[in-house]
Design a protein around this motif. Sequence first.
Motif, PDB file in Angstrom:
ATOM      1  N   ASN A  60       0.832  -1.126   0.013  1.00 46.75           N
ATOM      2  CA  ASN A  60      -0.066  -0.047  -0.019  1.00 46.75           C
ATOM      3  C   ASN A  60       1.076   1.245  -0.011  1.00 46.75           C
ATOM      4  O   ASN A  60       1.852   1.503   0.693  1.00 46.75           O
ATOM      5  CB  ASN A  60      -0.828  -0.045   1.191  1.00 46.75           C
ATOM      6  CG  ASN A  60      -0.240   0.284   2.591  1.00 46.75           C
ATOM      7  OD1 ASN A  60       0.832  -0.463   2.442  1.00 46.75           O
ATOM      8  ND2 ASN A  60      -0.897   0.250   3.490  1.00 46.75           N
ATOM      9  N   GLN A  65      -3.596   3.604   4.850  1.00 52.47           N
ATOM     10  CA  GLN A  65      -4.703   3.488   3.862  1.00 52.47           C
ATOM     11  C   GLN A  65      -4.982   1.815   3.918  1.00 52.47           C
ATOM     12  O   GLN A  65      -4.082   1.057   4.090  1.00 52.47           O
ATOM     13  CB  GLN A  65      -4.352   4.174   2.350  1.00 52.47           C
ATOM     14  CG  GLN A  65      -3.449   3.296   1.815  1.00 52.47           C
ATOM     15  CD  GLN A  65      -3.419   3.879   0.175  1.00 52.47           C
ATOM     16  OE1 GLN A  65      -3.671   4.892   0.112  1.00 52.47           O
ATOM     17  NE2 GLN A  65      -3.249   3.022  -0.798  1.00 52.47           N
ATOM     18  N   ASN A  67      -6.058   0.513   0.759  1.00 54.05           N
ATOM     19  CA  ASN A  67      -5.831  -0.136  -0.799  1.00 54.05           C
ATOM     20  C   ASN A  67      -4.411  -0.667  -1.062  1.00 54.05           C
ATOM     21  O   ASN A  67      -3.362  -0.230  -0.532  1.00 54.05           O
ATOM     22  CB  ASN A  67      -6.057   1.020  -1.656  1.00 54.05           C
ATOM     23  CG  ASN A  67      -7.507   1.539  -1.618  1.00 54.05           C
ATOM     24  OD1 ASN A  67      -8.435   0.440  -1.147  1.00 54.05           O
ATOM     25  ND2 ASN A  67      -7.798   2.612  -1.813  1.00 54.05           N
ATOM     26  N   PHE A  68      -4.328  -1.957  -1.310  1.00 55.60           N
ATOM     27  CA  PHE A  68      -3.308  -2.542  -1.584  1.00 55.60           C
ATOM     28  C   PHE A  68      -2.998  -3.296  -3.138  1.00 55.60           C
ATOM     29  O   PHE A  68      -4.224  -3.467  -3.677  1.00 55.60           O
ATOM     30  CB  PHE A  68      -3.099  -3.859  -0.532  1.00 55.60           C
ATOM     31  CG  PHE A  68      -2.795  -3.802   0.748  1.00 55.60           C
ATOM     32  CD1 PHE A  68      -1.421  -3.672   1.255  1.00 55.60           C
ATOM     33  CD2 PHE A  68      -4.003  -3.252   1.522  1.00 55.60           C
ATOM     34  CE1 PHE A  68      -1.126  -3.429   2.523  1.00 55.60           C
ATOM     35  CE2 PHE A  68      -3.816  -2.875   2.869  1.00 55.60           C
ATOM     36  CZ  PHE A  68      -2.257  -2.951   3.363  1.00 55.60           C
ATOM     37  N   PRO A  89      -8.111  -2.081  -6.349  1.00 54.27           N
ATOM     38  CA  PRO A  89      -7.176  -2.363  -5.104  1.00 54.27           C
ATOM     39  C   PRO A  89      -7.935  -3.472  -4.321  1.00 54.27           C
ATOM     40  O   PRO A  89      -9.202  -3.695  -4.227  1.00 54.27           O
ATOM     41  CB  PRO A  89      -6.962  -1.087  -4.478  1.00 54.27           C
ATOM     42  CG  PRO A  89      -8.308  -0.229  -4.806  1.00 54.27           C
ATOM     43  CD  PRO A  89      -8.265  -0.625  -6.142  1.00 54.27           C
ATOM     44  N   ASN A  92      -5.587  -5.982   2.790  1.00 55.34           N
ATOM     45  CA  ASN A  92      -4.242  -6.785   3.255  1.00 55.34           C
ATOM     46  C   ASN A  92      -4.426  -8.349   3.373  1.00 55.34           C
ATOM     47  O   ASN A  92      -3.681  -8.837   3.084  1.00 55.34           O
ATOM     48  CB  ASN A  92      -4.025  -6.169   4.575  1.00 55.34           C
ATOM     49  CG  ASN A  92      -4.848  -6.476   5.794  1.00 55.34           C
ATOM     50  OD1 ASN A  92      -6.043  -6.629   5.392  1.00 55.34           O
ATOM     51  ND2 ASN A  92      -4.435  -6.169   7.032  1.00 55.34           N
TER      52      ASN A  92
END
Length: 859
Positions: A60, A65, A67-68, A89, A92
């Motif tokens: 990320n 945040q 979003n990965f 995205p 995790n």
Amino acid sequence: MGTLLLFPAAAFLCCALLVSGISYSEFVYPNFTASNLQFVENSGTFLSSRNGSFKAAIFNPRSNQINFYLCVIHVASNMIIWSANRDSPISNSGKMYLTQEGISIFDEKGNLKWSTPKISARVNAMMLNELGNLILLDRYNGSLWESFHQPTDTILMGQLFPVSGSLFSALSNSDLSVGDYNLTLTSSDVLLQWRGQTYWKLSMDQNAFVNSNYMAEYMAVNRTGLYLLGGNGTVVIIQVALPLSDFRVASLESSGHFTIKRFVAGKWVNDFTGPSDSCQIPLSCGRIGSCSDGSVSNTCSCPANFHSAFLNSTGCVPMDSTYSFYPACNSTDNTTDSNSSTLSYLKIGYGYNYFSNQFSGPVREGVNLTVCQNLCSGDCSCTGFLYEDSSGDCYWMRSYLGSLMSDTERWKDQSGYIKVLAGSSPAKPGGNNNDQSSSKFPLIVIVLLPSTAFVILIVFLGFLWWRMRGASCSEGSTKPDRYNNPPPSEELEDSLHIPGLPKRFGCKEMEAATDNFRTLIGSGGFGAVYKGTLPDNSVVAVKKITNLGVQGKREFCTEIAVIGNIHHVNLVKLRGFCAQGSLRLLVYEYMSHGSLDRVLFSNVGPVLEWQERFDIALGTARGLAYLHGGCQHKIIHCDIKPENILLHDNFQAKISDFGLSKLLNPEQSGLFTTMRGTRGYLAPEWLTNSAISEKTDVYSYGMVLLEIVSGRKNCLFRTHSHSLEGGDSSGTSLSSGSELLYFPLFALEMYEQGRYLELSDPRLESRVTAEEIEKLVRVALCCVHEEPSHRPSMATVVGMLEGGIPLAHPRIESLNFLRFYGRRFAEASTVAGQRNDEEYALLYAQANISLPTSLSGFR
């Protein structure tokens, strides 16, 4: 073609990944799974390049945040250089899977978010190499897929960025979703665009050195700078020289800037930024925000009648809340749901310009303010306009409103108007601008009673009839001066606002330039060509289109808009046009040496030397290659022949009449068969109703190439001693001592026997070698293969002529149709005393062979 990667087979056995995440390998293998949680202690990293410079991770961009993304990261700077699922995205706990089918990324619920495209073979391993390239390998270590072939917003050293490739900016450093800015590589330049509108070109940057007119094949960055390269990497088209560096990247930033930077002593050093003026960035100050002093730092403000809402974010909004921005259409149908009676304009004052103006040019030139307004009102893609008082030039803002550029000295006579939906009755343009209401003007809406409407309709139809009777000023009659300087009402009615049109000339202006069409310099299937001189003393060729196939001015201008925006050193430049009533004129740059057929086939004057012929062949090939793949609209010429290859100074070849084939009247059957093209140069697919493609032009080019070699038409006379005589002499007649020769068949036979010198123009005597002739003959025969798929592309032809691509051998089985053509031609020779010209015309039409001028006037 994938790059073959060689390394010892034992490496696969000794480089197994330790799943603990403490150490990494440059390889992982199918049935491998990774998530950020699985490798959380090492920031999601599961793969590392051998030199340790790059890593692959479920990562990320900001630690706070959720979003990965699957990323490739430059380790020393922690910069993301490539990302996979940028628009999708995962969390995790989302997972990446490597299988024998490729890479797949799923969210925590098991929904597929991203995957590699279908791969031609089973995946044996995934590798991150020392250049930062993520590669899927087959069992032979061949490349199946590479991240270098799917760039996102960054190019690395060692990465070749191809023509037609694009980079797309991220929304921000923390949001990798695709933004509104993109970089595109064309065959001649690098463009930056915002929502389809160009705002910067590399060739116009003061730090860029334009080195060649060759077609670019790819862009690359290396230790010494940025390069656009052609000729298989041997020719530099554009160069940006930069300080030496062992590692640098070129990136399209989320801000819209194109930057080149090097990593030195633990930090990034910026070496190049385009555009250098930040005010040229379309959203530098948000929508309708006014930007000044962009070379140092942006100074943002709002123009008159607007105020700041969230400046630099959403930009400026109308001060009067009863007004709202006009909702532009997103299609080309020029329709909108908005009621035209609610249209209005807010004046922003003087001293403004718009980022796209220097690339798109004015929509119309030399009009008054009312015409400019009404042009914008009549097109739903127009969201505002700028009007220059001194020239009468009218510029549009299109579809999406960006920022304004402010300079009260530079654009002091240029005023701007923003299209809005009105809530009250604003003032007309050109009035006092001391208050808000005086800077607004609506469309005038007249509600007519049925009887009044009928009367006006009759008057309007009568006016149209009167104009159609006096539309052309080229037939010797004297027309009113309204053709060059029409009153505003007539100018409005006759207005054409097609984007991209070149300069539009008036009818009187063209009469003066050509001295009332006095000097005829040529003629062809489209009409006559006259020599002219413009007021700036530049010499032009004015083509009067007499065989017009399209119905009306708009269709004609749409074609010209395409042609006028195509620029290449081997294409004749269109200077402008004239379209009034039934009159259609095209104004081209003047070619000092005329057409190739006059120079090549004439026995008067000096003979074309071999190097001049080769340069003409190469220049023509480059021009065709550009039409087929280098410009925005692919164009198939459909009528390549010596008459359409014009010669400028130093016998530089330029192709003419490209893109005009749609304008031809289909009744011109004397010169054109099926749809368009000239007998003798027509590809076989014309006669079999097969699909017409760019390979049709390749065939015609091959026929022209054979004529360049021989210096005679492909249908010519040969004496029994095999000398070639007077193939273009109109007074030649058949005799017992000569025979008709179909030169393409003769070329095939001499190729099979290796007797190339017998194919050359005898006027060259010993000033050409067999090797030089062989090169052009082999290329020509490859081009005239019967099956279009066997013919090379024009880009490949250019490569073979330049030497960057090995010279191909023609396929004999695909050339046997020439023997049939040759037999039909021989039949005409043996019955010369038994057939009349009309019978000859039929025979040659059937065999797709052009007649010698001595036998018929058919051509």
